[in-house]
Design a protein around this motif. Structure first.
Motif, PDB file in Angstrom:
ATOM      1  N   GLY A 377     -13.802  57.226  -4.343  1.00 38.45           N
ATOM      2  CA  GLY A 377     -13.713  56.348  -4.942  1.00 38.45           C
ATOM      3  C   GLY A 377     -13.799  55.730  -3.117  1.00 38.45           C
ATOM      4  O   GLY A 377     -13.614  56.513  -2.319  1.00 38.45           O
ATOM      5  N   LEU A 378     -13.454  54.047  -3.255  1.00 42.80           N
ATOM      6  CA  LEU A 378     -13.625  53.166  -1.794  1.00 42.80           C
ATOM      7  C   LEU A 378     -12.577  52.968  -1.556  1.00 42.80           C
ATOM      8  O   LEU A 378     -11.851  52.475  -2.825  1.00 42.80           O
ATOM      9  CB  LEU A 378     -15.016  52.421  -2.450  1.00 42.80           C
ATOM     10  N   LEU A 379     -12.194  52.703  -0.612  1.00 39.86           N
ATOM     11  CA  LEU A 379     -11.477  52.279  -0.075  1.00 39.86           C
ATOM     12  C   LEU A 379     -11.923  50.591   0.781  1.00 39.86           C
ATOM     13  O   LEU A 379     -13.129  50.383   0.878  1.00 39.86           O
ATOM     14  CB  LEU A 379     -10.519  52.584   0.634  1.00 39.86           C
ATOM     15  N   VAL A 380     -11.266  49.394  -0.044  1.00 39.57           N
ATOM     16  CA  VAL A 380     -12.145  48.089   0.198  1.00 39.57           C
ATOM     17  C   VAL A 380     -11.549  46.953   0.651  1.00 39.57           C
ATOM     18  O   VAL A 380     -10.170  47.724   0.635  1.00 39.57           O
ATOM     19  CB  VAL A 380     -12.261  46.781  -1.197  1.00 39.57           C
ATOM     20  N   ALA A 381     -11.480  46.609   2.144  1.00 41.90           N
ATOM     21  CA  ALA A 381     -10.583  45.641   2.730  1.00 41.90           C
ATOM     22  C   ALA A 381     -12.300  44.508   3.572  1.00 41.90           C
ATOM     23  O   ALA A 381     -12.898  44.460   3.370  1.00 41.90           O
ATOM     24  CB  ALA A 381     -10.957  46.611   3.855  1.00 41.90           C
ATOM     25  N   ARG A 382     -10.721  43.364   3.488  1.00 43.92           N
ATOM     26  CA  ARG A 382     -11.770  42.410   3.609  1.00 43.92           C
ATOM     27  C   ARG A 382     -11.716  41.908   5.606  1.00 43.92           C
ATOM     28  O   ARG A 382     -10.515  42.263   5.478  1.00 43.92           O
ATOM     29  CB  ARG A 382     -11.173  40.736   3.063  1.00 43.92           C
ATOM     30  N   LEU A 383     -12.708  42.280   5.697  1.00 39.89           N
ATOM     31  CA  LEU A 383     -12.579  41.270   7.453  1.00 39.89           C
ATOM     32  C   LEU A 383     -12.787  40.829   7.510  1.00 39.89           C
ATOM     33  O   LEU A 383     -13.338  39.557   7.579  1.00 39.89           O
ATOM     34  CB  LEU A 383     -13.357  42.868   7.801  1.00 39.89           C
ATOM     35  N   ASP A 384     -12.079  39.994   8.200  1.00 34.26           N
ATOM     36  CA  ASP A 384     -11.527  38.300   9.165  1.00 34.26           C
ATOM     37  C   ASP A 384     -12.130  38.862  10.682  1.00 34.26           C
ATOM     38  O   ASP A 384     -10.753  39.384  11.443  1.00 34.26           O
ATOM     39  CB  ASP A 384      -9.931  38.048   8.860  1.00 34.26           C
ATOM     40  N   ALA A 385     -12.752  37.919  10.547  1.00 29.98           N
ATOM     41  CA  ALA A 385     -13.566  38.057  12.710  1.00 29.98           C
ATOM     42  C   ALA A 385     -12.698  37.122  13.306  1.00 29.98           C
ATOM     43  O   ALA A 385     -11.702  36.946  14.433  1.00 29.98           O
ATOM     44  CB  ALA A 385     -14.579  37.549  12.622  1.00 29.98           C
ATOM     45  N   ARG A 386     -12.033  35.971  12.486  1.00 29.82           N
ATOM     46  CA  ARG A 386     -11.195  35.020  13.192  1.00 29.82           C
ATOM     47  C   ARG A 386      -9.776  35.378  13.558  1.00 29.82           C
ATOM     48  O   ARG A 386      -9.191  35.593  14.327  1.00 29.82           O
ATOM     49  CB  ARG A 386     -11.211  33.844  12.408  1.00 29.82           C
ATOM     50  N   THR A 387      -9.015  36.181  12.906  1.00 27.56           N
ATOM     51  CA  THR A 387      -8.360  36.513  12.791  1.00 27.56           C
ATOM     52  C   THR A 387      -8.125  38.012  13.591  1.00 27.56           C
ATOM     53  O   THR A 387      -6.905  39.165  13.714  1.00 27.56           O
ATOM     54  CB  THR A 387      -6.923  36.769  11.400  1.00 27.56           C
ATOM     55  N   GLY A 388      -9.135  38.786  13.395  1.00 24.66           N
ATOM     56  CA  GLY A 388      -9.352  40.385  14.107  1.00 24.66           C
ATOM     57  C   GLY A 388      -8.023  41.308  12.673  1.00 24.66           C
ATOM     58  O   GLY A 388      -8.115  41.825  13.552  1.00 24.66           O
ATOM     59  N   GLU A 389      -8.544  41.207  11.248  1.00 25.83           N
ATOM     60  CA  GLU A 389      -7.449  41.738  10.704  1.00 25.83           C
ATOM     61  C   GLU A 389      -8.571  42.671   9.662  1.00 25.83           C
ATOM     62  O   GLU A 389      -9.424  42.199   8.857  1.00 25.83           O
ATOM     63  CB  GLU A 389      -6.931  41.070  10.172  1.00 25.83           C
ATOM     64  N   ALA A 390      -8.350  43.461   8.923  1.00 32.19           N
ATOM     65  CA  ALA A 390      -8.815  44.412   7.560  1.00 32.19           C
ATOM     66  C   ALA A 390      -7.460  44.543   6.928  1.00 32.19           C
ATOM     67  O   ALA A 390      -6.556  44.749   6.747  1.00 32.19           O
ATOM     68  CB  ALA A 390      -9.718  45.738   8.186  1.00 32.19           C
TER      69      ALA A 390
END
Length: 426
Positions: A377-390
């Motif tokens: 399957g696939l691991l899904v993450a939200r990438l936040d450029a403002r906070t620098g977090e995945a």
């Protein structure tokens, strides 16, 4: 959890011990309830998150588009691949709301959503003398509206601009009303090319670059000429490559290697400087990003052209909010990219997001990364450029790739060609 009653400790020397208080009524019941509550809490903590999943049928060779609350599938006919059938599903339930046959044939396809219409474009039409052809259907009902030559470009005022020709053929431009295909303005076909300036959801300016003659800036809504000028270098010679970036017109010359910058509205000259070979120029907010094959990435001040910073560490870069997203130059040739967040003014690395493949996303949609999970399957993450977090969201057990993201929704293809819709948390 069990409770063991050890009774009460008594002092045997006490001649007159106090009487033992009566045991409260219902104590065994309360103990059982506490035990059930603890077990339920542990079970809830260990359970995987509930997924709201909808399966949407599609063939492996289908073209697809996620458009707000609709998912559009353009399936080929198994017996005749040049024929296509379009099916539209309503999200999030996944109900098929309409289906129709596309009345043209071809080998290369695309789908665009503009002002309440779905435009299907055939880039290699089988119809003699037609070339590229766009066919419009009503977004809500699937009713056929019109068809005209050219590939569509959405304008900022909701008009559709159709561009025909290209390569060895003269380029023609025609702005049409999306509801019925009525022509609002058109220009005669000329040799050369046209570049566009985008604002939000559409194009508001065009720069027409002829093979010979002056460069023209036109209002995309009306076709009116706003500025005209000869941008060739002093003494003549070839014009060079023209690009439009961040409300500026860039002329990139090869002999000598120069970059000259003009204002978009009046073609007033701003600055000029020498440059090595430039592969492309990117909008990086307060700076211009010049990607060169041998000198890496250079960031130039918008107002003066002075170099703010340079680096050979980045394979590509793009603007996301007030930050830059970049991929390391030593990333492998796979779809996975080692992603970092940069400060556009200094080039300083602000955060490391890890290795991800970016899901397709429209204007204003969140940045979503996916990668294969070791257990499938696939691991899904939200990438936040403002906070620098995945921020990890989920593991999709039967997803294979080709993901498309919008606000609150993620569509990923399975190995059989069908798609699964996953509702993403905020």
């Amino acid at each position: 959890m069990s409770i063991i009653d050890l009774g009460e400790l008594r002092h045997t020397s006490d001649p007159d011990p106090l009487p033992r208080p009566p045991r409260a009524d219902g104590r065994p019941v309360r103990c059982a309830l506490v035990l059930l509550l603890v077990l339920a809490t542990l079970a809830a903590a260990a359970a995987p998150p509930r997924r709201d999943v909808v399966t949407l049928p599609a063939q492996l060779a289908a073209d697809t588009l996620l458009d707000g609350d609709l998912f559009v599938v353009l399936d080929p006919n198994p017996a005749q691949p040049t024929q296509r059938r379009m099916t539209v599903f309503r999200l999030p339930g996944g109900k098929a709301v309409w289906q129709t046959r596309v009345p043209v044939e071809g080998r290369s396809w695309g789908i665009t959503s503009v002002a309440g219409m779905l435009l299907v474009t055939v880039y290699e039409s089988n119809m003699p003398g037609q070339g590229t052809l766009s066919v419009a259907f009503d977004r809500e009902t699937g009713a056929y509206r019109w068809q005209q030559p050219g590939s569509p470009i959405e304008l900022a005022d909701g008009t559709v601009l159709l561009q025909s020709g290209g390569e060895d053929e003269p380029v023609g431009l025609r702005a049409v009303d999306p509801c019925c295909g009525t022509v609002r303005w058109q220009s005669r076909a000329t040799t050369g090319y046209t570049v566009f300036h985008e604002v939000g959801h559409g194009v508001d300016r065009m720069v027409v670059v002829p093979v010979d003659g002056p460069v023209e800036v036109r209002d995309a809504a009306t076709g009116a000429v706003l500025a005209r000028g000869d941008l060739r270098p002093p003494g003549g010679g070839p014009l060079g490559l023209v690009q439009v970036v961040n409300h500026l017109v860039l002329v990139i010359g090869e002999a000598p290697a120069t970059i000259t910058v003009y204002g978009l509205d009046r073609l007033d000259r701003r600055w000029s400087g020498t440059a090595g070979r430039i592969d492309f120029v990117q909008d990086c907010g307060p700076v211009l990003c010049l990607q060169t094959r041998f000198n890496g990435l250079r960031a130039l001040d918008l107002a003066t052209g002075q170099m703010r910073w340079r680096s050979d560490r980045w394979r590509w870069v793009f603007r996301y909010g007030d930050r830059l997203m970049a991929s390391r130059a030593n990333s492998s040739g796979s779809a996975l990219e080692q992603l970092v967040v940069l400060d556009p003014l200094t080039g300083r690395e602000l955060a490391e997001l890890g290795r991800w493949e970016l899901a397709q996303s429209g204007f204003g949609s969140p940045l979503v990364g996916v990668r294969r999970h070791p257990d499938g399957g696939l691991l899904v993450a939200r990438l936040d450029a403002r906070t620098g977090e995945a921020r990890m969201l989920d593991v999709l057990p039967d997803a294979a790739g080709n993901c498309q993201a919008s606000v609150g929704r993620l569509l990923c293809q399975r190995v059989d060609g069908s798609y699964r819709l996953f509702l993403m948390p905020d």
